[in-house]
Design a protein around this motif. Structure first.
Motif, mmCIF file in Angstrom:
data_model
loop_
_atom_site.group_PDB
_atom_site.id
_atom_site.type_symbol
_atom_site.label_atom_id
_atom_site.label_comp_id
_atom_site.label_asym_id
_atom_site.label_seq_id
_atom_site.Cartn_x
_atom_site.Cartn_y
_atom_site.Cartn_z
ATOM 1 N N GLY A 196 10.501 6.227 -2.448
ATOM 2 C CA GLY A 196 10.803 5.623 -3.542
ATOM 3 C C GLY A 196 11.096 3.852 -3.425
ATOM 4 O O GLY A 196 11.361 2.951 -4.398
ATOM 5 N N ASN A 197 10.871 3.687 -2.267
ATOM 6 C CA ASN A 197 11.473 2.040 -1.310
ATOM 7 C C ASN A 197 10.093 1.960 -0.545
ATOM 8 O O ASN A 197 9.578 2.617 0.446
ATOM 9 C CB ASN A 197 12.657 2.355 -1.503
ATOM 10 N N ARG A 198 9.987 0.272 -0.330
ATOM 11 C CA ARG A 198 9.461 0.402 1.030
ATOM 12 C C ARG A 198 9.503 -1.171 1.436
ATOM 13 O O ARG A 198 10.206 -2.159 1.244
ATOM 14 C CB ARG A 198 8.235 0.825 0.827
ATOM 15 N N SER A 240 10.609 -3.637 -1.343
ATOM 16 C CA SER A 240 10.564 -3.423 -2.563
ATOM 17 C C SER A 240 11.704 -3.346 -3.849
ATOM 18 O O SER A 240 11.286 -4.030 -5.315
ATOM 19 C CB SER A 240 9.490 -2.682 -3.074
ATOM 20 N N LYS A 241 13.278 -2.614 -3.745
ATOM 21 C CA LYS A 241 13.728 -2.543 -4.417
ATOM 22 C C LYS A 241 14.736 -4.045 -4.712
ATOM 23 O O LYS A 241 15.654 -4.186 -4.478
ATOM 24 C CB LYS A 241 14.888 -1.491 -4.545
ATOM 25 N N ASP A 248 1.133 -0.510 4.304
ATOM 26 C CA ASP A 248 1.856 0.865 3.714
ATOM 27 C C ASP A 248 1.555 2.497 3.601
ATOM 28 O O ASP A 248 0.212 2.421 3.610
ATOM 29 C CB ASP A 248 1.706 0.472 1.751
ATOM 30 N N TRP A 294 4.256 6.600 -1.299
ATOM 31 C CA TRP A 294 5.274 5.841 -1.872
ATOM 32 C C TRP A 294 6.636 6.439 -2.952
ATOM 33 O O TRP A 294 7.864 6.171 -3.054
ATOM 34 C CB TRP A 294 6.516 4.928 -0.584
ATOM 35 N N GLU A 295 6.006 5.735 -4.288
ATOM 36 C CA GLU A 295 6.985 6.032 -5.568
ATOM 37 C C GLU A 295 6.392 7.153 -6.131
ATOM 38 O O GLU A 295 7.943 6.875 -6.542
ATOM 39 C CB GLU A 295 5.809 5.036 -6.197
ATOM 40 N N LYS A 296 6.423 8.194 -5.071
ATOM 41 C CA LYS A 296 6.355 9.388 -5.804
ATOM 42 C C LYS A 296 6.545 10.053 -4.917
ATOM 43 O O LYS A 296 7.697 10.925 -5.026
ATOM 44 C CB LYS A 296 4.570 9.990 -6.464
#
Ligand SMILES: NC(=O)c1ccc[n+]([C@@H]2O[C@H](COP(=O)([O-])OP(=O)(O)OC[C@H]3O[C@@H](n4cnc5c(N)ncnc54)[C@H](O)[C@@H]3O)[C@@H](O)[C@H]2O)c1
Length: 433
Positions: A238-240, A286-287, A414, A420-422
């Motif tokens: 959810g973050n990277r 990314s957050k 990445d 990473w989003e899922k």
């Protein structure tokens, strides 16, 4: 009274036990061996080291514990491949010098062995990708054995993060701040003794680690600090990490140490140490959080991983053992973190803490091994997997590139290729590991 976990002691035969091979049984590998020998759900079936003295020491430990004698490898640097060919090895733990890590781990996954890899996992971006690609090609899992993720205060703070004590996360600090001058040099007889030798004339980590201070100007050991922070802010789930910039100071500490210990005429006073004494890198995610990570191993200083976890409601700092949470802490003053850490003590530490504290590094080593063994027995993805190993270790090559290029920002690959989003957040609040 100590609570003895049910995985420990009282061997009842070999059925169902995880058969482990150890590659590299220097100081760290021996530590893993000692903890494996205490468990009743593991069997050390093979060991490999090119240093016969380490093999003898381990065989001695194994025989004292009344465990079966393992197969022994180490006649040359590639003999570990013969260990990987054994059907009586389900899982391996690799505790060799850094330059061997990615190669050995890749070979282990290709051989279908559940792979535990000491930190850092890799030194170049190609090596990071190699680990990821091999995992995806073979379906074999790799766990990065980052023990600091299991430190008692770190797990309590993780518990606080999950329970929203800090609010939305904003900023982190961490690093490896450890005076390693006694480790990078020795007298060739005692690992942490006096002396100004390294390489062929040194032993243990002085044999290989010091070379990285000559060859590289980079954060060469990022994961003790970054691993815990990456879990707190859900990196790869959810973050990277997006990009990083790094700065290096001049290098003085190692040269001065050689002069102090070996004298002005010692040949090692001529060595040019490339590694800056203090390397600072800033990562952005990314957050929208930032992570300030420090590598500081060449100067006199007390040990500290220098954690800070800061959110919209307050912050915790490991230096000074202090916390401030708006609305709970008095005025604008720090308060000691003791009561907070007690209140949010992690369920795993409540359960296993008394026993774990005897296992090395203040208890972390029991937990990291427990997670590895449990994941390997169930053949499931570990809590800290190959994508974590790659992202955390990538700080080394990216910081080197940033420093070499006028501190310019370097993008993180990445390694999950968009997943990473899922990917689900790993549940660290489980009962067992
Ligand atoms: N997680 C932690 O807290 C922690 C602590 C210490 C070390 N480490 C890591 O563990 C690893 C080992 O560190 P150490 O302190 O044990 O170093 P060490 O030098 O004491 O041990 C390394 C061992 O690997 C052996 N070796 C080297 N090449 C080999 C090969 N090709 N085949 C088989 N054996 C080989 C050496 O003979 C040596 O015994 C490093 O990656 C280090 O960063 C982690």
């Amino acid at each position: 009274m100590a609570f003895w976990p049910d995985v420990l002691f009282g061997r009842t035969g070999n059925a169902g036990r995880l058969k482990v091979g150890l590659i590299g049984v220097g100081l760290r590998g021996t530590n893993h061996l000692e903890n494996l020998l205490l468990r009743k759900d593991t069997l050390v079936t093979a060991i490999c080291d090119i240093d016969p003295a380490r093999i003898d020491l381990c065989l001695n430990l194994i025989s004292k514990s009344a465990a079966e004698k393992p197969k022994v490898y180490g006649k040359n640097e590639l003999d570990y491949k013969n260990l990987l060919g054994l059907k009586e090895v389900d899982a391996v733990i690799i505790s060799t010098p850094w330059t061997w890590h990615a190669k050995m781990a890749k070979d282990a996954m290709l051989a279908g062995k559940y792979t535990g890899l000491e930190v850092s996992a890799a030194s170049t971006l190609d090596e990071c990708w190699d680990l990821v690609n091999t995992h995806e090609k073979t379906g074999t899992h790799l766990m990065i054995l980052e023990n600091v993720n299991y430190r008692r205060d770190i797990m309590a703070v993780l518990n606080m993060v999950r329970q929203d004590v800090f609010g939305e996360l904003i900023h982190f600090r961490c690093g490896y701040q450890h005076d390693l001058r006694f480790v990078k040099f020795n007298d060739g007889k005692t690992a942490y003794g006096r002396g100004a030798e390294f390489g062929e004339k040194g032993i243990s980590e002085a044999k290989w680690r010091t070379q990285h201070s000559i060859a590289q100007n980079a954060d060469v050991y990022p994961t003790h600090g970054l691993g815990p922070v990456a879990v707190m802010n859900n990196i790869n789930r959810g973050n990277r990490f997006l990009s990083l910039t790094s700065h290096a100071t001049k290098s003085r500490g190692l040269h001065n140490y050689v002069v102090e210990v070996g004298g002005r005429d010692h040949p090692n006073t001529q060595v040019n140490f490339k590694l800056g004494d203090v390397i600072t890198s800033t990562i952005n995610t990314s957050k929208g959080e930032t992570i300030l990570i420090t590598h500081d191993t060449n100067l006199p200083r007390p040990y500290s991983l220098g954690f800070r976890v800061q959110g919209t409601k307050g912050l915790w700092e490991n230096d000074g053992d202090r916390i401030f949470i708006e609305g709970s802490s008095p005025g604008h003053d720090w308060e000691p973190d003791t009561e907070w850490l007690k209140k949010y003590d992690h369920p795993l530490w409540k359960k296993y803490g008394d026993f774990a504290e005897g296992s090395g590094h203040g208890g972390m080593d029991f937990f990291v091994l427990q997670a590895f063994v449990e994941s390997a027995k169930q053949k499931i993805a570990p809590p800290m997997d190959v994508y974590d190993a790659a992202a955390w270790s990538a700080v080394t090559p990216l910081s080197e590139a940033s420093i070499a290029n006028n501190n310019s920002p370097q993008d993180f690959p990445d390694f999950t290729r968009g997943l990473w989003e899922k990917r689900e957040v790993y549940n660290w609040m489980k009962d067992t590991f």
